[in-house]
Design a protein around this motif. Structure first.
Motif, PDB file in Angstrom:
ATOM      1  N   ALA A 102      -4.442  27.041   8.800  1.00 25.61           N
ATOM      2  CA  ALA A 102      -4.536  27.668   7.456  1.00 25.61           C
ATOM      3  C   ALA A 102      -5.859  28.120   7.237  1.00 25.61           C
ATOM      4  N   GLY A 103      -6.788  28.166   8.085  1.00 33.52           N
ATOM      5  CA  GLY A 103      -8.267  28.701   8.199  1.00 33.52           C
ATOM      6  C   GLY A 103      -9.331  27.528   7.821  1.00 33.52           C
ATOM      7  N   ALA A 104      -9.121  26.448   7.553  1.00 35.20           N
ATOM      8  CA  ALA A 104     -10.144  25.459   7.227  1.00 35.20           C
ATOM      9  C   ALA A 104     -11.030  25.148   8.471  1.00 35.20           C
ATOM     10  N   VAL A 105     -12.183  24.646   8.165  1.00 34.56           N
ATOM     11  CA  VAL A 105     -13.033  24.161   9.027  1.00 34.56           C
ATOM     12  C   VAL A 105     -13.554  22.858   8.432  1.00 34.56           C
ATOM     13  N   ILE A 106     -13.823  21.762   9.502  1.00 35.01           N
ATOM     14  CA  ILE A 106     -14.181  20.552   9.335  1.00 35.01           C
ATOM     15  C   ILE A 106     -15.826  20.622   8.737  1.00 35.01           C
ATOM     16  N   ASP A 107     -15.986  19.866   7.530  1.00 31.63           N
ATOM     17  CA  ASP A 107     -17.243  19.841   7.105  1.00 31.63           C
ATOM     18  C   ASP A 107     -17.981  18.554   7.435  1.00 31.63           C
ATOM     19  N   LYS A 108     -17.365  17.347   7.088  1.00 36.56           N
ATOM     20  CA  LYS A 108     -17.916  16.200   7.385  1.00 36.56           C
ATOM     21  C   LYS A 108     -17.041  15.140   7.282  1.00 36.56           C
ATOM     22  N   VAL A 109     -17.333  13.699   7.529  1.00 42.31           N
ATOM     23  CA  VAL A 109     -16.433  12.672   7.398  1.00 42.31           C
ATOM     24  C   VAL A 109     -17.111  12.312   6.042  1.00 42.31           C
ATOM     25  N   ALA A 110     -16.186  11.760   5.145  1.00 41.62           N
ATOM     26  CA  ALA A 110     -16.331  11.089   4.062  1.00 41.62           C
ATOM     27  C   ALA A 110     -16.172   9.629   4.185  1.00 41.62           C
ATOM     28  N   PRO A 111     -17.263   8.901   4.546  1.00 43.05           N
ATOM     29  CA  PRO A 111     -17.097   7.579   4.991  1.00 43.05           C
ATOM     30  C   PRO A 111     -16.485   6.301   3.995  1.00 43.05           C
ATOM     31  N   ALA A 112     -16.771   6.865   2.715  1.00 43.20           N
ATOM     32  CA  ALA A 112     -16.187   5.869   1.757  1.00 43.20           C
ATOM     33  C   ALA A 112     -15.387   6.781   0.529  1.00 43.20           C
ATOM     34  N   SER A 113     -14.233   7.517   1.146  1.00 40.06           N
ATOM     35  CA  SER A 113     -13.616   8.156   0.244  1.00 40.06           C
ATOM     36  C   SER A 113     -12.656   7.482  -0.699  1.00 40.06           C
ATOM     37  N   MET A 114     -12.305   6.399  -0.546  1.00 41.45           N
ATOM     38  CA  MET A 114     -11.290   5.607  -1.310  1.00 41.45           C
ATOM     39  C   MET A 114     -11.480   4.068  -0.925  1.00 41.45           C
ATOM     40  N   THR A 115     -11.722   3.278  -1.890  1.00 40.53           N
ATOM     41  CA  THR A 115     -11.880   1.876  -1.937  1.00 40.53           C
ATOM     42  C   THR A 115     -10.954   0.970  -2.774  1.00 40.53           C
ATOM     43  N   VAL A 116     -10.372   0.017  -1.984  1.00 40.08           N
ATOM     44  CA  VAL A 116      -9.300  -0.980  -2.587  1.00 40.08           C
ATOM     45  C   VAL A 116      -9.841  -2.328  -2.193  1.00 40.08           C
ATOM     46  N   SER A 117     -10.173  -2.990  -3.194  1.00 42.48           N
ATOM     47  CA  SER A 117     -10.334  -4.357  -2.892  1.00 42.48           C
ATOM     48  C   SER A 117      -9.250  -5.152  -3.822  1.00 42.48           C
ATOM     49  N   GLY A 118      -9.325  -6.399  -3.400  1.00 40.38           N
ATOM     50  CA  GLY A 118      -8.195  -7.457  -4.222  1.00 40.38           C
ATOM     51  C   GLY A 118      -8.644  -8.657  -3.546  1.00 40.38           C
ATOM     52  N   SER A 119      -7.816  -9.730  -4.289  1.00 45.73           N
ATOM     53  CA  SER A 119      -7.925 -11.066  -3.961  1.00 45.73           C
ATOM     54  C   SER A 119      -7.195 -11.287  -2.590  1.00 45.73           C
ATOM     55  N   LEU A 120      -7.238 -12.368  -1.985  1.00 48.39           N
ATOM     56  CA  LEU A 120      -6.565 -12.667  -0.712  1.00 48.39           C
ATOM     57  C   LEU A 120      -5.059 -12.794  -1.066  1.00 48.39           C
ATOM     58  N   ALA A 121      -4.800 -13.338  -2.019  1.00 47.78           N
ATOM     59  CA  ALA A 121      -3.279 -13.353  -2.545  1.00 47.78           C
ATOM     60  C   ALA A 121      -2.833 -11.967  -2.873  1.00 47.78           C
ATOM     61  N   GLN A 122      -3.560 -11.101  -3.353  1.00 51.02           N
ATOM     62  CA  GLN A 122      -3.171  -9.548  -3.410  1.00 51.02           C
ATOM     63  C   GLN A 122      -2.683  -9.019  -2.344  1.00 51.02           C
ATOM     64  N   TRP A 123      -3.746  -9.191  -1.299  1.00 48.56           N
ATOM     65  CA  TRP A 123      -3.385  -8.360   0.031  1.00 48.56           C
ATOM     66  C   TRP A 123      -2.372  -9.081   0.778  1.00 48.56           C
ATOM     67  N   ARG A 124      -2.045 -10.340   0.370  1.00 51.36           N
ATOM     68  CA  ARG A 124      -1.005 -11.080   1.092  1.00 51.36           C
ATOM     69  C   ARG A 124       0.333 -10.498   0.675  1.00 51.36           C
ATOM     70  N   GLU A 125       0.372 -10.110  -0.778  1.00 52.74           N
ATOM     71  CA  GLU A 125       1.433  -9.666  -1.254  1.00 52.74           C
ATOM     72  C   GLU A 125       1.693  -8.357  -0.926  1.00 52.74           C
ATOM     73  N   TRP A 126       0.786  -7.464  -0.821  1.00 55.03           N
ATOM     74  CA  TRP A 126       0.934  -6.019  -0.391  1.00 55.03           C
ATOM     75  C   TRP A 126       1.239  -6.006   0.812  1.00 55.03           C
ATOM     76  N   THR A 127       0.957  -6.777   1.973  1.00 51.70           N
ATOM     77  CA  THR A 127       1.175  -6.636   3.349  1.00 51.70           C
ATOM     78  C   THR A 127       1.817  -7.320   4.118  1.00 51.70           C
ATOM     79  N   GLY A 128       2.243  -8.583   3.297  1.00 54.79           N
ATOM     80  CA  GLY A 128       2.704  -9.708   4.126  1.00 54.79           C
ATOM     81  C   GLY A 128       1.709 -10.414   5.371  1.00 54.79           C
ATOM     82  N   LEU A 129       0.800  -9.981   5.153  1.00 62.19           N
ATOM     83  CA  LEU A 129      -0.037 -10.559   6.370  1.00 62.19           C
ATOM     84  C   LEU A 129      -1.027 -11.867   5.856  1.00 62.19           C
ATOM     85  N   ALA A 130      -1.581 -12.624   6.687  1.00 64.22           N
ATOM     86  CA  ALA A 130      -1.975 -13.914   6.361  1.00 64.22           C
ATOM     87  C   ALA A 130      -3.470 -13.917   5.750  1.00 64.22           C
ATOM     88  N   PHE A 131      -4.219 -12.823   5.986  1.00 59.62           N
ATOM     89  CA  PHE A 131      -5.672 -12.748   5.538  1.00 59.62           C
ATOM     90  C   PHE A 131      -6.047 -14.002   5.430  1.00 59.62           C
TER      91      PHE A 131
END
Length: 256
Positions: free
Chosen positions: A190-219
């Motif tokens: 579409a004509g775009a050019v890459i400018d740069k990486v945004a290293p911290a574009s989105m941040t999701v933090s949670g308790s281990l219990a929350q991450w286990r609920e979201w993903t089903g992984l042990a954490f």
């Protein structure tokens, strides 16, 4: 080689301001975002406000039967305001925040940022993402803007969570020199050019219990945890009882 599906016939793309009756179907539209993404606090706080306060920058696509098959969110902001001038390292979170602080301060916007383009599951591969991107560019141009930017979430990066985004983003195909990643490639075409990486574009933090609920992984082990759908590993801290995901995106620029 994947064979593209047939394009969607009878597709109509309008703004939500033009079709306010579609707000319900647009908001309820199914998607395939990873389950943890909506827990980004900036998005959780502000995305409904994009819908309500910037409807002229929200796009909705309907098929021949009137069903919503794609949506696109964008926001105007003042990239060249004092103290800015560069696309932010905090990417998606920062530009979304700027859009609303600028609005509250009556600061005139000079740029439009894409926030999301989502296609109904099962409708990918029909060219809808490119058509929605083109409509977003056209909408910004019609409103007098000369640039659209986007903190792109590369669509195949989740298959390589250990690869640094700084290496992945600039990978190209030998056949045509276009980005190897499919979504970055749509932007490039579409004509775009890459400018740069945004290293911290989105941040999701949670308790281990929350991450286990979201993903089903042990954490239960300290260090990086690879999570389905995540672009990079989630950092797990069992001693502290929490885990944090910091997602990098790729800033691209579309001159209009």
């Amino acid at each position: 080689m994947n064979t593209p599906s047939a394009p969607v016939d009878g597709l109509t793309v309008t703004t939500l301001a033009e079709r306010p009756e579609l707000v319900g179907p647009l908001w309820a539209m199914p998607d395939n975002w990873p389950v943890f993404v909506p827990h980004d606090p900036v998005g959780a706080l502000l995305m409904h406000r994009v819908r309500d306060e910037f409807p002229e920058y929200v796009l909705v696509a309907t098929d021949a039967e009137g069903a919503v098959v794609a949506r696109g969110f964008s926001v105007p902001f003042a990239l060249h305001a004092e103290g800015r001038g560069h696309l932010p390292d905090r990417g998606w979170d920062q530009v979304l925040t700027w859009a609303f602080t600028d609005r509250a301060a009556a600061l005139a916007p000079d740029t439009v940022s894409a926030i999301e383009i989502t296609i109904v599951p099962g409708m990918q591969g029909k060219g809808l993402s490119g058509r929605m991107l083109a409509a977003m560019r056209d909408n910004a141009r019609a409103r007098g803007f000369r640039e659209v930017v986007a903190p792109v979430r590369p669509s195949a990066k989740h298959l390589e969570p250990a690869t640094p985004m700084s290496a992945y983003a600039y990978r190209v195909r030998e056949s045509d020199g276009l980005p190897a990643d499919p979504w970055l490639r749509v932007h490039a075409r579409a004509g775009a050019v890459i400018d740069k990486v945004a290293p911290a574009s989105m941040t999701v933090s949670g308790s281990l219990a929350q991450w286990r609920e979201w993903t089903g992984l042990a954490f239960d082990t300290a260090g990086p945890v690879e999570v389905p759908g995540a672009l990079v590993p989630v950092h797990c801290e069992p001693a502290g009882g929490y885990a944090v995901y910091v997602e990098p995106n790729v800033w691209v620029r579309h001159a209009l």
